[in-house]
Design a protein around this motif. Structure first.
Motif, short mmCIF file in Angstrom:
data_model
loop_
_atom_site.label_atom_id
_atom_site.label_comp_id
_atom_site.label_asym_id
_atom_site.label_seq_id
_atom_site.Cartn_x
_atom_site.Cartn_y
_atom_site.Cartn_z
N ILE A 115 0.88 -1.22 0.10
CA ILE A 115 -0.02 -0.02 -0.01
C ILE A 115 0.74 1.22 0.04
CG2 ILE A 115 -0.18 0.01 2.52
CD1 ILE A 115 -3.33 1.20 2.10
N GLU A 116 0.22 2.29 -0.70
CA GLU A 116 1.30 3.27 -0.97
C GLU A 116 0.47 4.70 -0.80
OE1 GLU A 116 4.80 5.41 -3.43
OE2 GLU A 116 4.11 3.52 -3.98
N PHE A 117 0.84 5.86 -0.32
CA PHE A 117 0.34 7.25 -0.36
C PHE A 117 0.96 7.94 -1.38
CE2 PHE A 117 -1.40 4.99 3.49
CZ PHE A 117 -2.74 5.78 3.80
N VAL A 118 0.22 8.62 -2.19
CA VAL A 118 1.17 9.34 -2.97
C VAL A 118 0.17 10.92 -3.06
CG1 VAL A 118 1.42 9.94 -5.52
CG2 VAL A 118 1.27 7.58 -4.65
N ASN B 130 2.54 -0.97 5.49
CA ASN B 130 3.17 -2.08 4.79
C ASN B 130 3.71 -3.12 6.01
OD1 ASN B 130 2.66 -1.82 1.87
ND2 ASN B 130 4.04 0.22 2.18
N ALA B 131 4.20 -2.60 7.02
CA ALA B 131 4.74 -3.53 8.13
C ALA B 131 3.68 -4.47 8.47
CB ALA B 131 5.54 -2.70 9.11
N GLU C 118 5.48 7.96 6.13
CA GLU C 118 5.27 7.20 7.45
C GLU C 118 4.12 6.38 7.56
OE1 GLU C 118 5.06 8.02 12.31
OE2 GLU C 118 5.15 9.88 10.87
N ALA C 119 2.81 6.82 6.80
CA ALA C 119 1.82 6.10 6.92
C ALA C 119 2.01 4.71 6.08
CB ALA C 119 0.61 7.04 6.35
N SER C 120 2.80 5.07 4.95
CA SER C 120 2.95 3.81 4.10
C SER C 120 3.81 2.99 4.68
CB SER C 120 3.64 4.45 2.71
OG SER C 120 2.68 5.18 1.84
N ARG D 277 -5.00 16.50 -0.70
CA ARG D 277 -5.70 15.24 -1.45
C ARG D 277 -4.25 14.41 -1.32
NH1 ARG D 277 -10.81 14.56 -2.71
NH2 ARG D 277 -10.49 14.54 -5.07
N ALA D 278 -4.56 13.02 -1.47
CA ALA D 278 -3.67 12.03 -1.60
C ALA D 278 -4.33 10.88 -2.37
CB ALA D 278 -3.02 11.58 -0.41
N LEU D 279 -3.40 10.01 -3.07
CA LEU D 279 -3.99 8.71 -3.78
C LEU D 279 -3.42 7.76 -2.93
CD1 LEU D 279 -5.17 7.85 -6.42
CD2 LEU D 279 -2.85 7.48 -7.10
N VAL D 280 -4.53 6.63 -2.63
CA VAL D 280 -4.19 5.58 -1.90
C VAL D 280 -3.87 4.47 -2.96
CG1 VAL D 280 -4.78 3.94 -0.08
CG2 VAL D 280 -5.40 6.39 0.04
N VAL D 281 -2.87 3.69 -3.26
CA VAL D 281 -2.67 2.82 -4.19
C VAL D 281 -2.47 1.39 -3.26
CG1 VAL D 281 -1.30 1.92 -5.92
CG2 VAL D 281 -1.61 4.35 -5.62
#
Length: 368
Positions: A163-166, A208-209, A202-204, A172-176
């Motif tokens: 998972i990644e936040f862009v 992911n952990a 930090e959120a990503s 605004r942010a994109l969550v993938v």
């Protein structure tokens, strides 16, 4: 092919409104009345125009005078199955007449070999995500049926991989998200204004952990509990971003997402200002999605093609439209979602029903 006609008299969605008479059933009609009704509906589907008694004299298998046919049409009108838009015009089917036709008189056609090959090609997932394959299948079904196509994409139950936040700019942010099978989903979320880019990183890293190898629901429960009990060493902004990202995958009807393609095709049948208003109402409903999500969820409760016809179905409000939809299943016969089309009540049901049925089966084979 199994067909279930939800929204017909006697079902919870198709009960006759208070003060209105219950329409006749097929069993109550004699052979002459059935044939007249069938030709009126077929003429309406083909041209959209009222069908008169003289036109019917050339189509009926039994030779009948125009006066006799007018009497039969008057009886069908009294039974709530036909109506006359003008005093001197022919007859058009009511929603009840259309339902009775589809329920007991319709002869369903076959999907051509060319159409089968096209459907199979569009449903294939090779080199594409499941969502992309569903979008292609919905676009294809819209084109073949000349209606709006819609699909309830399946809820992701597969273990997550990444998972990644862009960052998309202020607020605004994109969550993938990527599953272990390669399925990719993108969602846009709101973020606190003034949030530094490091909070997204930090959120990503935190997610992911904790999510690798877990389904989304498993990961969501664990992470929210961490945040609630403050077991995670996160600052307030990062925690808010994580909660916002998780919220985009929760609270959705049926756990899936609604994909709609080909809305512009609903404009092709407009002949009057009132028709334009009807389509505007329908566009608003498609934009909100709630009613159609509920219909697609109803399609998941039974096997086979489901048919919803006309304005007496409260989920359609006063759109004057019909919907043909079928669930698709995985190899264990578990329902994953549903696909279908929506258009004016003047649908070519004999052609569209097998198209929807075959598309649903093709999707089930490739995504299940």
């Amino acid at each position: 092919m199994q067909i279930n006609r939800i929204g017909f008299p006697g079902s919870t969605l198709g009960d006759t409104p208070a003060g209105q008479r219950q329409a006749a059933s097929v069993a109550e009609l004699n052979e002459r009345a059935r044939e007249v009704l069938r030709h009126v509906v077929e003429g309406y589907v083909e041209t959209g125009e009222p069908v008169g008694s003289r036109a019917l004299t050339r189509k009926l298998t039994e030779t009948l005078s125009p006066a006799t046919i007018r009497n039969i049409m008057a009886d069908l009108q009294d039974a709530g199955l036909l109506y006359a838009p003008h005093t001197s015009a022919g007859r058009l089917p009511t929603d009840a007449g259309l339902k009775l036709f589809v329920n007991g008189l319709l002869e369903v056609g076959n999907v051509s070999e060319e159409e089968r090959e096209s459907i199979e090609a569009r449903c294939a997932t090779a080199g594409r995500s499941v969502t992309e394959a569903l979008e292609q299948a919905t676009t294809m079904l819209s084109g073949l049926s000349r209606c709006a196509g819609l699909v309830m994409a399946p809820k992701t139950e597969q273990p997550l991989k990444h998972i990644e936040f862009v960052n998309l700019g202020p607020g605004r942010a994109l969550v993938v998200t990527v599953t272990q099978s390669g399925h990719v989903e993108n969602r846009v979320i709101d973020t606190p204004l003034g949030m530094p880019p490091s909070a997204l990183t930090e959120a990503s890293n935190y997610l992911n952990a904790r999510l690798s190898g877990r389904t989304f629901e498993e990961a969501r429960r664990l992470i929210l509990e961490d945040i609630k009990l403050k077991r995670a060493e996160l600052n307030d902004l990062t925690a808010r971003v994580i909660e916002s990202g998780l919220a985009t995958w929760s609270g959705e009807p049926g756990g899936g997402s609604l994909i709609v393609r080909g809305q512009a095709r609903l404009l092709e049948d407009i002949t009057a200002i009132e028709d334009l208003e009807r389509v505007r109402i329908l566009f608003d409903a498609l934009e909100r999605g709630e009613s159609f999500v509920r219909l697609l969820e109803l399609a998941n409760t039974a096997s086979g093609v489901q048919i919803f016809i006309g304005a007496d179905n409260p989920l359609f409000a006063n759109t004057g439209c019909s919907m043909v939809v079928a669930p698709f299943r995985d190899s264990q016969e578990r329902i994953l979602g549903a696909i279908g089309v929506i258009g004016p009540t003047r649908l070519n049901y004999a052609r569209i029903i097998p198209l929807v049925d075959y598309t649903a089966r093709a999707i089930g084979r490739v995504v299940g």
